[in-house]
Scaffold this active site. Structure first.
Site, short mmCIF file in Angstrom:
data_model
loop_
_atom_site.label_atom_id
_atom_site.label_comp_id
_atom_site.label_asym_id
_atom_site.label_seq_id
_atom_site.Cartn_x
_atom_site.Cartn_y
_atom_site.Cartn_z
N ILE A 1 -0.28 28.46 42.52
CA ILE A 1 0.17 27.88 41.25
C ILE A 1 1.59 27.33 41.32
CG2 ILE A 1 -1.41 29.26 39.85
CD1 ILE A 1 1.01 31.06 39.15
N GLU B 1 -0.91 38.59 40.97
CA GLU B 1 0.06 37.51 41.17
C GLU B 1 0.87 37.85 42.41
OE1 GLU B 1 2.11 37.74 37.45
OE2 GLU B 1 0.51 36.71 36.36
N ARG C 1 24.70 35.71 42.19
CA ARG C 1 23.23 35.76 42.23
C ARG C 1 22.70 35.32 40.88
NH1 ARG C 1 21.59 35.30 47.24
NH2 ARG C 1 22.02 37.10 48.57
N GLU D 1 27.66 33.29 57.48
CA GLU D 1 28.20 33.93 56.29
C GLU D 1 29.56 34.60 56.50
OE1 GLU D 1 25.48 36.41 54.13
OE2 GLU D 1 24.11 34.73 53.77
N SER E 1 9.43 44.30 47.80
CA SER E 1 8.71 44.55 46.55
C SER E 1 7.21 44.39 46.78
CB SER E 1 9.17 43.57 45.47
OG SER E 1 10.54 43.70 45.22
N GLY F 1 4.59 45.43 45.57
CA GLY F 1 3.67 45.35 44.44
C GLY F 1 3.31 43.93 44.07
N GLU G 1 7.61 39.60 50.95
CA GLU G 1 8.89 39.46 51.66
C GLU G 1 9.16 40.71 52.50
OE1 GLU G 1 13.63 38.59 50.97
OE2 GLU G 1 12.53 39.62 49.39
N GLU H 1 25.24 24.32 52.19
CA GLU H 1 26.04 23.58 51.20
C GLU H 1 25.97 24.16 49.80
OE1 GLU H 1 23.01 20.00 49.90
OE2 GLU H 1 24.40 19.63 51.54
#
Length: 183
Positions: A14, A38, A64, A96, A113, A115, A119, A140
């Site tokens: 989706i 999902e 963030r 970094e 995660s 559930g 990742e 950038e």
């Protein structure tokens, strides 16, 4: 013992973005009923516990957007398609922080995660750090402030919620355990 697997009946993407994609799966549950899941698909990432020769932890502070705040974290970044996690860890450390390392050891990998997302983060520890001349620069759209802190300062950051993400909290606990075991 009860079977716990869910059989995918159908799957529909989706959303397909720059970093993630999202799909909805219709599944058959262990009891024969159906449900929807999902799922966020992510290419995976690396995170690096960078420790200087004087036992300071190199952290990056960055904004963030999902949290609408700055957070202090260990250096990290997503894997490029087909990229070796260890090579990615070297790249992200340099981009970094401007540092390179003599030693880079894989510690563990974990799902962030499970559930709803696939990742996985590959966690490394870097030692033998030195500032690199002509280091690779940040992406950038990335802006960070560097900090070098002691383990005690990092633990205070956890209490103050400056460190508030799982990968960095995990890293700090790892270092705390290593310190306790070495006594």
């Amino acid at each position: 013992m009860e079977r716990l697997e869910e059989k995918t009946i159908s799957s529909k993407e989706i959303f397909n973005g720059k970093i993630i994609s999202v799909r909805v799966d219709d599944v058959e549950l262990p009891n024969g009923k159906t449900s929807k899941r999902e799922i966020v698909k992510h290419p995976g990432a690396v995170a690096v516990i960078a420790v200087t020769d004087d036992n300071k932890i190199i952290l990056v502070e960055q904004y963030r957007k999902a949290m609408e705040r700055t957070m202090v974290e260990i250096p990290a970044g997503k894997l490029e398609k087909g990229e070796d996690p260890k090579e990615c860890a070297h790249r992200e450390l340099e981009e970094e922080t401007g540092y390179e390392c003599k030693e880079l050891e894989w510690l563990t990998s974990f799902y962030t995660s499970p559930g709803f997302a696939d990742e996985i983060i590959h966690l490394y520890i870097a030692k033998g750090l030195s500032k690199k001349e002509n280091a690779a620069s940040l992406d950038e759209d990335e802006f960070v402030n560097l900090e070098e802190v002691t383990l005690e300062q990092a633990l205070e950051y956890v209490k103050e919620k400056k460190i508030y993400d799982a990968k960095t909290a995990y890293a700090i606990q790892y270092l705390q355990l290593q310190e306790a075991l070495s006594k």
